[in-house]
Design a protein around this motif. Structure first.
Motif, PDB file in Angstrom:
ATOM      1  N   ASP A 196       0.802  -1.222   0.000  1.00  0.00           N
ATOM      2  CA  ASP A 196       0.000   0.000   0.000  1.00  0.00           C
ATOM      3  C   ASP A 196       0.833   1.270   0.000  1.00  0.00           C
ATOM      4  OD1 ASP A 196       1.022  -0.329   2.533  1.00  0.00           O
ATOM      5  OD2 ASP A 196      -0.849   0.159   3.577  1.00  0.00           O
ATOM      6  N   GLU A 197       2.157   1.134  -0.125  1.00  0.00           N
ATOM      7  CA  GLU A 197       3.013   2.319  -0.121  1.00  0.00           C
ATOM      8  C   GLU A 197       2.825   3.148  -1.396  1.00  0.00           C
ATOM      9  OE1 GLU A 197       4.955  -0.524   2.691  1.00  0.00           O
ATOM     10  OE2 GLU A 197       4.050  -0.665   0.698  1.00  0.00           O
ATOM     11  N   ILE A 198       2.825   4.455  -1.229  1.00  0.00           N
ATOM     12  CA  ILE A 198       2.796   5.388  -2.354  1.00  0.00           C
ATOM     13  C   ILE A 198       4.186   6.019  -2.412  1.00  0.00           C
ATOM     14  CG2 ILE A 198       1.757   7.479  -3.305  1.00  0.00           C
ATOM     15  CD1 ILE A 198      -0.721   6.795  -1.509  1.00  0.00           C
ATOM     16  N   TYR A 235       4.319  11.427  -4.317  1.00  0.00           N
ATOM     17  CA  TYR A 235       3.127  12.205  -4.630  1.00  0.00           C
ATOM     18  C   TYR A 235       3.583  13.424  -5.417  1.00  0.00           C
ATOM     19  CZ  TYR A 235      -1.310  14.730  -3.870  1.00  0.00           C
ATOM     20  OH  TYR A 235      -2.496  15.397  -4.044  1.00  0.00           O
ATOM     21  N   ASP A 261       1.604   8.771  -7.170  1.00  0.00           N
ATOM     22  CA  ASP A 261       0.254   8.618  -6.623  1.00  0.00           C
ATOM     23  C   ASP A 261      -0.772   8.720  -7.740  1.00  0.00           C
ATOM     24  OD1 ASP A 261      -2.275   9.163  -5.367  1.00  0.00           O
ATOM     25  OD2 ASP A 261      -1.185   9.608  -3.539  1.00  0.00           O
ATOM     26  N   MET A 266      -6.860  14.431   1.805  1.00  0.00           N
ATOM     27  CA  MET A 266      -6.411  13.131   1.320  1.00  0.00           C
ATOM     28  C   MET A 266      -4.902  12.982   1.511  1.00  0.00           C
ATOM     29  SD  MET A 266      -6.697  11.559  -2.549  1.00  0.00           S
ATOM     30  CE  MET A 266      -8.462  11.934  -2.613  1.00  0.00           C
ATOM     31  N   PHE A 267      -4.179  14.058   1.209  1.00  0.00           N
ATOM     32  CA  PHE A 267      -2.729  14.039   1.376  1.00  0.00           C
ATOM     33  C   PHE A 267      -2.372  13.839   2.849  1.00  0.00           C
ATOM     34  CE2 PHE A 267       1.479  15.717   1.983  1.00  0.00           C
ATOM     35  CZ  PHE A 267       2.172  15.387   0.826  1.00  0.00           C
ATOM     36  N   ASN A 311      -4.085  12.407   5.116  1.00  0.00           N
ATOM     37  CA  ASN A 311      -4.400  11.036   5.501  1.00  0.00           C
ATOM     38  C   ASN A 311      -3.307  10.070   5.046  1.00  0.00           C
ATOM     39  OD1 ASN A 311      -6.386   8.913   6.464  1.00  0.00           O
ATOM     40  ND2 ASN A 311      -6.211   8.331   4.319  1.00  0.00           N
ATOM     41  N   LYS A 312      -2.813  10.257   3.851  1.00  0.00           N
ATOM     42  CA  LYS A 312      -1.767   9.371   3.336  1.00  0.00           C
ATOM     43  C   LYS A 312      -0.465   9.526   4.117  1.00  0.00           C
ATOM     44  CE  LYS A 312      -3.787   9.142  -1.270  1.00  0.00           C
ATOM     45  NZ  LYS A 312      -3.742   9.569  -2.684  1.00  0.00           N
ATOM     46  N   THR A 336      -1.122   8.034   7.829  1.00  0.00           N
ATOM     47  CA  THR A 336      -1.390   6.592   7.908  1.00  0.00           C
ATOM     48  C   THR A 336      -0.209   5.789   7.365  1.00  0.00           C
ATOM     49  OG1 THR A 336      -2.546   6.652   5.773  1.00  0.00           O
ATOM     50  CG2 THR A 336      -3.888   6.825   7.781  1.00  0.00           C
ATOM     51  N   GLN A 353       1.577   5.836   4.578  1.00  0.00           N
ATOM     52  CA  GLN A 353       1.524   5.321   3.215  1.00  0.00           C
ATOM     53  C   GLN A 353       2.483   6.031   2.265  1.00  0.00           C
ATOM     54  OE1 GLN A 353      -2.930   5.749   2.735  1.00  0.00           O
ATOM     55  NE2 GLN A 353      -2.668   3.766   1.756  1.00  0.00           N
ATOM     56  N   LEU A 354       2.761   7.297   2.517  1.00  0.00           N
ATOM     57  CA  LEU A 354       3.460   8.132   1.539  1.00  0.00           C
ATOM     58  C   LEU A 354       4.949   8.262   1.861  1.00  0.00           C
ATOM     59  CD1 LEU A 354       3.144   9.870  -0.963  1.00  0.00           C
ATOM     60  CD2 LEU A 354       2.474  11.775   0.497  1.00  0.00           C
TER      61      LEU A 354
END
Length: 544
Positions: free
Chosen positions: A232-234, A237, A292, A302-303, A305-306, A309, A311-312
């Motif tokens: 789930d890694e991004i 971005y 992304d 949204m950013f 949150n990523k 959490t 992810q980014l």
């Protein structure tokens, strides 16, 4: 200041909101024995308050403020200013969304009744620039009013002629009360950022070239750096609205997303051969899932949150509203979280980065007085307050005894302001009292900035992001009245087409093989005429 000075508008161009302008430093407060500000004149404070009672004021909102208040009128700084001046301000804020804000700005300008004050980026936000806004009878020329009724700003610009050059049109018009960065320390605030803890976990070094970035991003995608056992890694971005802030990645190819100068000749980055190479690289990264998938529709929540959490892995960030913000939000949630500045990438190891973010003293943002204002003299007096000694303290630090206190002759933020509770960033904490973490018509103090950057990673970012040479950056040039309409007409269509095609090229909707057709299309739209106008404007600026 993260995606908020997100104050510029289309892909890779800072809109009315960021972006967040030439190096000329003011006398520091410490060397002048003043209150810790680099900026405000200590004499010529307005002798009497303005006689206004009400004012309408259009200005973009900011995420750090909007999360806590409906309008700037609830901010401590403006509450105090109302007590001092007796002027009640009705703030009019467009939506935070960049495109919606741009649309509302255009609708507002089309109205027959404008707000009294309009604060925006006049060099990029108004088609044709500030001289065109005066010509269109939207805002008023301020030369005589500043000379007679704004003693603080008048003295400030007399003391700093380079600053005056930046906030005056080629035709000599003064058109706004500007946001000014008073010292080099407050002019660098944005750049690439990366999760250092992810690099450490995977045994990777800090990337410095585009190829090294590719290796790192592939590892972020494939080797589970967040450790949750999910893919789930991004990796990266690519911020549609901020990636162009002085070309954080595009700059590796030596160009930017708009006009720049090379040996004194003005060029347009998006039609250069190097731009095609950039597009090929971004298209490859997009196809391989390194970018992304949501980059074409940026969303602050949204950013956030990523990031929060886990992810980014990397993006481009403001120092305060990015590195500082997430350090604060994650300090209790994930003790291993470490977001740091990354060098502006180059193509070949050892090369010196050309492009990077560094504002001039002015970045084109400021408060203009509209032609609908029935009390322009009193409005000038009200705006001028910010450039005096008391206004300098209010706009930089808020309210004495509430947000700051004086220590050894310098304003110092109270500990609870710089150390807010978990889940609250320093920027949000300060936004209750002032706008100094993004922009306003006043002079930002280096003493403020040094206190605002509370984390070691933020102080290191200043050094890392200050490395580029910036020799190709254009100053804030402006077209003449005669040129404005033609330039605006040409560039409105070109920018729309450029932005549309960039998304298509990166996402593969448009084959890269059609790049030459794209260039010919821009040429047919009049880019050579626009380049000639910019070249003439550069020559005039150099003679100001």
């Amino acid at each position: 200041m993260k995606k908020t000075l997100k104050q510029a508008s289309s892909f890779m161009i800072i809109s009315i909101l960021t972006v967040y302008v030439s190096a000329c430093s003011g006398q520091s407060a410490s060397s002048s024995g003043q209150t810790g500000s680099t900026s405000a004149p200590q004499a010529n404070q307005a002798t009497e308050p303005p006689k206004l009672t009400n004012m309408t004021y259009w200005v973009a909102n900011h995420a750090a403020a909007s999360a806590q208040m409906k309008t700037f009128a609830e901010m401590g700084m403006y509450k105090e200013l109302e007590k001092i001046t007796g002027v009640k301000v009705e703030f009019q804020h467009p939506p935070l969304d960049v495109q919606q804000a741009k649309e509302q700005f255009n609708l507002m300008l089309a109205s027959s009744q404008l707000p009294d004050v309009i604060e925006t980026s006049w060099t990029t936000g108004y088609p044709g620039g500030p001289e065109k806004a005066i010509q269109d009878n939207k805002i008023i020329k301020l030369n005589d009013l500043i000379d007679q009724y704004a003693p603080n700003l008048k003295k400030l610009l007399a003391d700093h002629p380079d600053w005056k050059k930046q906030v005056t049109t080629d035709e000599g018009s003064m058109y706004m009360f500007p946001f000014l960065r008073g010292d080099d320390k407050v002019r660098v605030f944005f750049g690439p950022g990366i999760r250092q803890d992810w690099l450490d976990k995977l045994g990777l070094k800090m990337p410095t070239t585009i190829d090294e970035w590719y290796t790192v991003l592939k590892a972020f995608k494939e080797k589970d750096p967040n450790g949750n056992g999910k893919a789930d890694e991004i990796p990266f971005y690519i911020d549609k609205d901020l990636i162009n802030t002085d070309a954080p990645f595009l700059g590796a190819w030596g160009i930017n997303y708009s006009f720049y100068q090379d040996g004194g000749k003005v060029k347009f980055g998006p039609i250069q051969p190097e731009y095609k190479d950039f597009l090929i690289t971004m298209n490859k990264w997009y196809k391989e899932g390194l970018l992304d998938k949501d980059f074409a529709a940026p969303n602050d929540k949204m950013f956030d949150n990523k990031m929060t959490t886990n992810q980014l892995g990397s993006s481009v960030f403001f120092n305060g509203g990015g590195i500082g913000k997430y350090a604060g939000l994650m300090k209790d949630k994930d003790p291993n979280f470490k977001l740091v500045a990354a060098p502006y990438p180059v193509l070949k190891a050892g090369d010196k980065a050309i492009w990077g973010q560094k504002d001039f003293a002015s970045n084109g943002f400021g408060a203009a007085i509209s032609t609908s204002d029935k009390n322009p003299i009193e409005t000038v007096k009200w705006l001028d307050y910010a450039y005096g000694e008391k206004g300098d303290l209010l706009f930089n630090y808020g309210i004495e005894g509430v947000s700051y206190k004086m220590e050894n002759g310098k304003p110092t933020f109270l500990p609870e302001i710089l150390n807010p509770p978990a889940g609250v960033s320093v920027q949000q904490s300060l936004a209750k009292y002032n706008r100094a973490t993004w922009s306003a018509p006043f002079v930002l103090s280096d003493n403020f900035q040094l206190q605002y950057l509370v984390y070691p990673a933020q102080k290191e970012a200043l050094q890392v992001w200050s490395a580029p040479t910036l020799e190709r950056k254009l100053p804030l040039i402006t077209p003449t009245k005669d040129e404005s309409s033609k330039f605006a007409s040409i560039m409105t269509d070109i920018q729309t087409y450029r932005d549309e095609m960039l998304l298509k090229f990166i996402m593969g909707v448009e084959p890269i093989d059609n790049f030459d057709k794209y260039v010919k299309k821009i040429q047919s739209m009049g880019i050579d005429d626009a380049l000639n106008i910019q070249q003439a404007a550069l020559a005039r600026f150099n003679k100001r």
